[in-house]
Design a protein around this motif. Structure first.
Motif, PDB file in Angstrom:
ATOM      1  N   GLY A  53      15.021  35.162  13.659  1.00 20.00           N
ATOM      2  CA  GLY A  53      14.398  34.049  14.364  1.00 20.00           C
ATOM      3  C   GLY A  53      13.857  33.020  13.391  1.00 20.00           C
ATOM      4  O   GLY A  53      13.897  33.210  12.165  1.00 20.00           O
ATOM      5  N   TYR A  54      13.360  31.930  13.931  1.00 20.23           N
ATOM      6  CA  TYR A  54      12.903  30.814  13.093  1.00 20.23           C
ATOM      7  C   TYR A  54      11.587  31.118  12.385  1.00 20.23           C
ATOM      8  O   TYR A  54      11.490  31.050  11.166  1.00 20.23           O
ATOM      9  CB  TYR A  54      12.754  29.558  13.971  1.00 20.23           C
ATOM     10  N   SER A  55      10.578  31.493  13.170  1.00 18.40           N
ATOM     11  CA  SER A  55       9.228  31.650  12.591  1.00 18.40           C
ATOM     12  C   SER A  55       9.172  32.746  11.544  1.00 18.40           C
ATOM     13  O   SER A  55       8.475  32.617  10.548  1.00 18.40           O
ATOM     14  CB  SER A  55       8.207  31.972  13.677  1.00 18.40           C
ATOM     15  N   GLU A  56       9.883  33.835  11.798  1.00 15.01           N
ATOM     16  CA  GLU A  56       9.799  34.989  10.913  1.00 15.01           C
ATOM     17  C   GLU A  56      10.650  34.853   9.652  1.00 15.01           C
ATOM     18  O   GLU A  56      10.626  35.711   8.784  1.00 15.01           O
ATOM     19  CB  GLU A  56      10.196  36.264  11.672  1.00 15.01           C
ATOM     20  N   THR A  57      11.452  33.797   9.599  1.00 13.18           N
ATOM     21  CA  THR A  57      12.252  33.536   8.392  1.00 13.18           C
ATOM     22  C   THR A  57      11.495  32.548   7.517  1.00 13.18           C
ATOM     23  O   THR A  57      11.260  31.407   7.915  1.00 13.18           O
ATOM     24  CB  THR A  57      13.623  32.940   8.775  1.00 13.18           C
ATOM     25  N   SER A  58      11.091  32.988   6.343  1.00 13.38           N
ATOM     26  CA  SER A  58      10.349  32.096   5.449  1.00 13.38           C
ATOM     27  C   SER A  58      11.326  31.303   4.580  1.00 13.38           C
ATOM     28  O   SER A  58      12.496  31.682   4.442  1.00 13.38           O
ATOM     29  CB  SER A  58       9.407  32.903   4.568  1.00 13.38           C
ATOM     30  N   VAL A  59      10.830  30.227   4.018  1.00 15.80           N
ATOM     31  CA  VAL A  59      11.670  29.453   3.097  1.00 15.80           C
ATOM     32  C   VAL A  59      12.053  30.332   1.906  1.00 15.80           C
ATOM     33  O   VAL A  59      13.167  30.264   1.400  1.00 15.80           O
ATOM     34  CB  VAL A  59      10.944  28.164   2.648  1.00 15.80           C
ATOM     35  N   ARG A  60      11.141  31.215   1.513  1.00 12.48           N
ATOM     36  CA  ARG A  60      11.438  32.174   0.430  1.00 12.48           C
ATOM     37  C   ARG A  60      12.638  33.056   0.815  1.00 12.48           C
ATOM     38  O   ARG A  60      13.549  33.282   0.023  1.00 12.48           O
ATOM     39  CB  ARG A  60      10.169  32.993   0.150  1.00 12.48           C
ATOM     40  N   ASP A  61      12.650  33.560   2.068  1.00 16.10           N
ATOM     41  CA  ASP A  61      13.794  34.351   2.553  1.00 16.10           C
ATOM     42  C   ASP A  61      15.094  33.547   2.439  1.00 16.10           C
ATOM     43  O   ASP A  61      16.142  34.087   2.069  1.00 16.10           O
ATOM     44  CB  ASP A  61      13.630  34.731   4.034  1.00 16.10           C
ATOM     45  N   LEU A  62      15.003  32.261   2.810  1.00 20.79           N
ATOM     46  CA  LEU A  62      16.207  31.413   2.802  1.00 20.79           C
ATOM     47  C   LEU A  62      16.697  31.178   1.378  1.00 20.79           C
ATOM     48  O   LEU A  62      17.898  31.177   1.123  1.00 20.79           O
ATOM     49  CB  LEU A  62      15.912  30.078   3.508  1.00 20.79           C
ATOM     50  N   VAL A  63      15.754  30.982   0.479  1.00 21.72           N
ATOM     51  CA  VAL A  63      16.107  30.807  -0.936  1.00 21.72           C
ATOM     52  C   VAL A  63      16.789  32.083  -1.446  1.00 21.72           C
ATOM     53  O   VAL A  63      17.838  32.026  -2.095  1.00 21.72           O
ATOM     54  CB  VAL A  63      14.849  30.472  -1.774  1.00 21.72           C
ATOM     55  N   ASP A  64      16.203  33.235  -1.118  1.00 27.22           N
ATOM     56  CA  ASP A  64      16.784  34.508  -1.558  1.00 27.22           C
ATOM     57  C   ASP A  64      18.180  34.716  -0.982  1.00 27.22           C
ATOM     58  O   ASP A  64      19.095  35.158  -1.678  1.00 27.22           O
ATOM     59  CB  ASP A  64      15.889  35.684  -1.136  1.00 27.22           C
ATOM     60  N   ALA A  65      18.352  34.425   0.303  1.00 24.54           N
ATOM     61  CA  ALA A  65      19.632  34.697   0.965  1.00 24.54           C
ATOM     62  C   ALA A  65      20.725  33.741   0.525  1.00 24.54           C
ATOM     63  O   ALA A  65      21.896  34.118   0.448  1.00 24.54           O
ATOM     64  CB  ALA A  65      19.462  34.635   2.484  1.00 24.54           C
ATOM     65  N   THR A  66      20.335  32.486   0.257  1.00 27.08           N
ATOM     66  CA  THR A  66      21.363  31.484  -0.065  1.00 27.08           C
ATOM     67  C   THR A  66      21.557  31.326  -1.565  1.00 27.08           C
ATOM     68  O   THR A  66      22.594  30.807  -1.997  1.00 27.08           O
ATOM     69  CB  THR A  66      20.981  30.097   0.509  1.00 27.08           C
ATOM     70  N   GLY A  67      20.555  31.721  -2.351  1.00 27.35           N
ATOM     71  CA  GLY A  67      20.643  31.523  -3.787  1.00 27.35           C
ATOM     72  C   GLY A  67      20.422  30.080  -4.209  1.00 27.35           C
ATOM     73  O   GLY A  67      20.695  29.706  -5.343  1.00 27.35           O
ATOM     74  N   VAL A  68      19.926  29.258  -3.272  1.00 30.79           N
ATOM     75  CA  VAL A  68      19.663  27.848  -3.577  1.00 30.79           C
ATOM     76  C   VAL A  68      18.152  27.631  -3.627  1.00 30.79           C
ATOM     77  O   VAL A  68      17.429  28.131  -2.747  1.00 30.79           O
ATOM     78  CB  VAL A  68      20.292  26.925  -2.505  1.00 30.79           C
ATOM     79  N   ALA A  69      17.692  26.909  -4.630  1.00 30.64           N
ATOM     80  CA  ALA A  69      16.253  26.682  -4.778  1.00 30.64           C
ATOM     81  C   ALA A  69      15.705  25.798  -3.654  1.00 30.64           C
ATOM     82  O   ALA A  69      16.450  25.015  -3.047  1.00 30.64           O
ATOM     83  CB  ALA A  69      15.964  26.040  -6.127  1.00 30.64           C
ATOM     84  N   HIS A  70      14.401  25.937  -3.401  1.00 26.82           N
ATOM     85  CA  HIS A  70      13.695  25.078  -2.425  1.00 26.82           C
ATOM     86  C   HIS A  70      14.174  23.635  -2.473  1.00 26.82           C
ATOM     87  O   HIS A  70      14.579  23.074  -1.469  1.00 26.82           O
ATOM     88  CB  HIS A  70      12.189  25.026  -2.762  1.00 26.82           C
ATOM     89  N   ALA A  71      14.101  23.070  -3.690  1.00 23.80           N
ATOM     90  CA  ALA A  71      14.380  21.632  -3.839  1.00 23.80           C
ATOM     91  C   ALA A  71      15.787  21.307  -3.351  1.00 23.80           C
ATOM     92  O   ALA A  71      15.999  20.290  -2.689  1.00 23.80           O
ATOM     93  CB  ALA A  71      14.197  21.223  -5.288  1.00 23.80           C
TER      94      ALA A  71
END
Lengths: 201, 201
Positions: free
Chosen positions: A32-50
């Motif tokens: 879901g949206y709320s439970e997925t942190s930007v940190r999770d997304l960075v880890d899963a995609t391998g792309v930095a925040h920026a």
């Protein structure tokens, strides 16, 4: 100078947006949206925040891209047979047969990302709501196409209201997605699939 | 000393837990778990952090209490007629008639809190999952009771599989709750209700 500019561009394109969006789709679909942190997304995609922010503006932008990807990659694949010119009752039976089979296993036991989005956002986000409503329209149209063909071919009684029946099949599918996500007993899921198909008799 | 102790106890009981849980239920039902902050809960209930934590351990404890309250206050009220000894097809028709009417208005346009919990938590929380599964069992049993009565009274053909039909009606209801929460076009909701009821013919 020219080479440096070239390097800069190359760095910007270090990741393939399509691939990133697909990875994000799987994560959002599961958590879901709320439970997925930007940190999770960075880890899963391998792309930095920026990099993610540059490409998708913010987490919501990436979610919208992931939901659009879900529509193309999952929904449209599932609906394709229902939409074909010669689709009939067999296509509807295959659709629910696939759902019954898939509901036990990843990624489909995460339910339907469209239904999940409806629950998490309600009608509180215009961009996502447009995607959800367009998907619902496509799903009911797909069922209606198959039902209209069946009616024309004499496989479905001419006095059946196919608008209602298409809406009913769409609701059955959305309900099944909830049952799958809740890990409902398989007996209930199987029974609900049988009942959905019994509507065609 | 005794008076001071008395005051202390009185202060602890300054709020009525039932009332607090009901207010929390409405907030969680509308916004979901993640999107409801402890600050929101404090504002809605009028009880300070410390009081909420003393009574419910944490936000999840309050959510579990709110979901149990939903079961008693909403689900059991909705299922009561289906469970009565003389319930038949009319009770099922009334149930879906109520859903169709209510889906347009608060609080039911927030969908079903059980379905919403399924989506938000999947099977990731044992305590909540138990509540969701018990509710699903109660819902399918309620439909089955009415269907068995109808079959015994000759209003439903004896060759219908009422386990499947009960599961199918439960899935239709869960799907309708998603459509309501997504503010689907009323035509789709009405069509899905007609289709759910056509299963009884």
């Amino acid at each position: 100078m020219v080479e440096r500019k070239g390097e800069g561009l190359a760095r910007k394109r270090e990741f393939d947006p399509d691939e990133v969006v697909e990875k994000a789709m799987h994560l959002f679909w599961e958590k879901g949206y709320s439970e997925t942190s930007v940190r999770d997304l960075v880890d899963a995609t391998g792309v930095a925040h920026a990099g993610l922010y540059a490409a998708f503006d913010d987490k919501e932008g990436l979610y919208a891209a992931a939901l659009a990807k879900y529509q193309k990659l999952v929904s449209e694949t599932l609906y394709a047979k229902l939409l074909s010119a010669d689709a009939g009752l067999a296509a509807i039976r295959e659709f629910f047969g696939f759902i019954k089979m898939a509901s036990k296993a990843a990624p489909f036991r995460n339910g339907c990302m469209m239904a999940n989005t409806s629950v998490e956002f309600g009608d509180g986000n215009d961009r996502l709501n447009k995607l959800v409503h367009a998907n619902l329209k496509k799903l009911t149209s797909a069922f209606k196409n198959a039902l209209a063909n069946a009616q024309a071919g004499g496989d479905l009684s001419a006095d059946r209201n196919i608008d209602d029946l298409a809406a009913g099949l769409a609701a059955s599918f959305q309900g099944l997605s909830i049952l799958a996500r809740a890990r409902a007993p398989q007996k209930i899921i199987t029974g609900a699939v049988h009942a959905a198909l019994a509507q065609l008799d």
